[in-house]
Structure formats: structure tokens, C-alpha cells
Design an enzyme around this catalytic site. Sequence first.
Site, mmCIF file in Angstrom:
data_model
loop_
_atom_site.group_PDB
_atom_site.id
_atom_site.type_symbol
_atom_site.label_atom_id
_atom_site.label_comp_id
_atom_site.label_asym_id
_atom_site.label_seq_id
_atom_site.Cartn_x
_atom_site.Cartn_y
_atom_site.Cartn_z
ATOM 1 N N ASP A 151 116.581 -55.443 -20.456
ATOM 2 C CA ASP A 151 117.130 -55.772 -19.013
ATOM 3 C C ASP A 151 118.615 -54.707 -19.048
ATOM 4 O OD1 ASP A 151 115.304 -57.509 -18.589
ATOM 5 O OD2 ASP A 151 116.199 -58.932 -19.907
ATOM 6 N N HIS A 178 115.088 -63.865 -20.152
ATOM 7 C CA HIS A 178 114.203 -62.664 -20.067
ATOM 8 C C HIS A 178 112.859 -63.073 -19.078
ATOM 9 C CE1 HIS A 178 112.835 -58.530 -20.467
ATOM 10 N NE2 HIS A 178 111.522 -59.380 -20.921
#
Length: 318
Positions: A151, A178
Amino acid sequence: MVKVAVLGAAGGIGQPLSLLLKGNTAVTELALYDVAPIVVGVAADLSHINTPAKVTGYKGDDELERALTGAHIVVIPAGIPRKPGMTRDDLFKINAGIVKTLATAAAKYCPKAFLAIISNPVNSTVPIAAEVFKAAGVHDPKRIFGVTTLDITRANTFVGELKKTDPTATSVPVIGGHSGVTIIPILSASGHTFTDAEREALTQRIQYGGDEVVKAKDGAGSATLSMAYAGARFVASLLDASVGKKTGVKECTYVQSTAVEGLEYFSTVVELGPDGASKIHPIPANLDAHEQKLLQAAIPELKANIQKGVDFVKAVSS
Ligand SMILES: NC(=O)c1ccc[n+]([C@@H]2O[C@H](COP(=O)([O-])OP(=O)(O)OC[C@H]3O[C@@H](n4cnc5c(N)ncnc54)[C@H](O)[C@@H]3O)[C@@H](O)[C@H]2O)c1
Ligand SMILES: O=C(O)C[C@H](O)C(=O)O
């Protein structure tokens, strides 16, 4: 001896991740484990690269003990990936059991190792591993990490592209979890300013970057190469802090945390030291209104994902 074990090493992530780890000169032994027998061939292949790590392949349950014994770091990319139309939570049914099995073995054969969990859904698989370690009486929350580095690499890439700056010098913290709305990019801490439209578009792209790859691969899996890069970066940071004794090593990672009341796990900036997570930073103090809203949207989903992982281990063991 610095042994790194990769569980799921024959897979889409496992192979390029193992290649990158073979290139890390701090690693002296690379143990590649998978249920797929080709892992032995992957190890043979990598063993011809002239870097220090001695590479060994282990296939199937019977060889898991040998793969794990003496490991300093255990990286887990084992499990099925998404196909278009699936959420990461849809992977829980299969991956929860895989992570539980592998964590049970790690708790038995290398209870002091750092665990870096890549298998999705990370929001739930980290609590699963932690519950397994608790049940085995060897839990150290400083040593269990959910790998959310992809990310951050995405956020740095997309911001760098937009602002035409060097993406390697761009640093955007991404906190939370996530999956979708639980991924919270802190663009206000990037050193750039954004219009409302830019902020909306960037946030959407960072939150759903995984879907972009799933769609482009059209049924053949999810991000593997960028994940291998991100996983290798996370392991390199763990090695820098624990073996290289470097100070000031920081990564955003999903760990047991008190950053948000009522959530047992959360990702913020974490300082890494010789024993793992040495300091967990709080949520940045100056979140803008947009980020505050993102945080509020993430909390209920994260809470449910965490509970699902905890309940899974309790149900299986009762
Ligand atoms: N954390 C992240 O940012 C991130 C990013 C990308 C993918 N992922 C996740 O990583 C996982 C793996 O993705 P992939 O593309 O490499 O999948 P893949 O199917 O290509 O590889 C998975 C590997 O795991 C192995 N495996 C299955 N069960 C196992 C077990 N019990 N023990 C050991 N190995 C086992 C398989 O044989 C296979 O080699 C997925 O769950 C995916 O969603 C996470
Ligand atoms: O999107 C996925 O399912 C894989 C991974 O979590 C990603 O972010 O690329």
C-alpha cells in the site's frame, strides 16, 4: 546464522520474493517451503546465484519442521489469491486454515521468529496467527507483522506520478488495515498539496490498487511482482533493525496496537528494533477532515475482520 523461511515459496509471490531475498546479503540461509513439489526445483534454481544465502527446498507437511527450525524470520505468502469480483475477505474460508496451520508450526518450531504475514485477508490472518501463538503460550506481539508495504509503495508511486517527483523519494504513510476502506493513505503527510479532486482520486486508487491488478490479470491472480518487491523491502527493514542493528528503521505495518480504541490491530508507522516492533507510533496528530472520515469508515470493517480471525481460532480449538 540468519535464516529466513518463506512459506508458500513456489507461488506467484513466493518465487520472486525468494529471488529478491536471495539477493539480500544479510541472509545466510533461505528455506523455501510449499505444498507444491516444484519448490525443490525453485530452491535448486536460486541456489546457483552467487550470494551468501544457502538455499534449501522443503515440500509438504513432513518437511515443515526442518524448514522452520532456527528461522529468524518467517515470511508467509501461502494461500489463494483473488479473482475478479472477489473481496479479500472471500479468501478467508481457505486462507484462514492455511495460516493457522503454518502459524501452529511456527509457534512450535521457531517461537521466537519474526512472522511477516502476506496471506490475505491480512486484517484477519494476523489475529489468527496471534491467537495461535497465544494458545501455544509463546505470543510476543512485537514479533507478528501484517505486511502492508505494498500500500505504501503504491501510494508513493501514484503520488510521484501525479506530482512528477522521484517516487523513491516520496513517502506517504498508509495506516489502518489492508483491504478497501480500511486502507487509509495519509496524503497530508506526503509534503505535497492536493486539490479535492486529486485527493479523492488518489485515495480511491490507493485503496483499490489491488483490484486494478486483479482486473488486469483477468482471473489469473493478483499482484505478485510488486508484492514480492514490497515483501523484500519489509524483510530487509526487519533485517536492518534486528541483524544490522541499524537505528531509526521504520515501516508502516499491521500489528497489535493501541492506536485506535477498540481495535486490537492497526497499522501505523512502527519503529523496528532488535526484538521487533520497538515503538508503535500513534495515528498522525494532524489528520485533515478527509482523513478523519476515512478513519471513521475503516473502524467498523476492521473490527469485524479482527473478530472474525479471533473467532476462527477459538472455534477450531474448542
Ligand atoms: N499483503 C499483501 O499486500 C498481498 C499482496 C498480494 C497478494 N497477497 C496474498 O498473498 C497470497 C498468495 O498470493 P499468490 O499470488 O502468491 O498466490 P499463488 O496461488 O500464486 O501462490 C500461493 C502458494 O501458496 C502455496 N500454498 C498453499 N497452501 C499452502 C500451505 N498449506 N503451506 C505452504 N504453501 C501453501 C501454493 O502451493 C502456492 O505455491 C494470497 O492470499 C494473496 O491474496 C497479499
Ligand atoms: O488485491 C489483492 O487481492 C492482493 C493484494 O492484497 C493487493 O493489495 O494487491
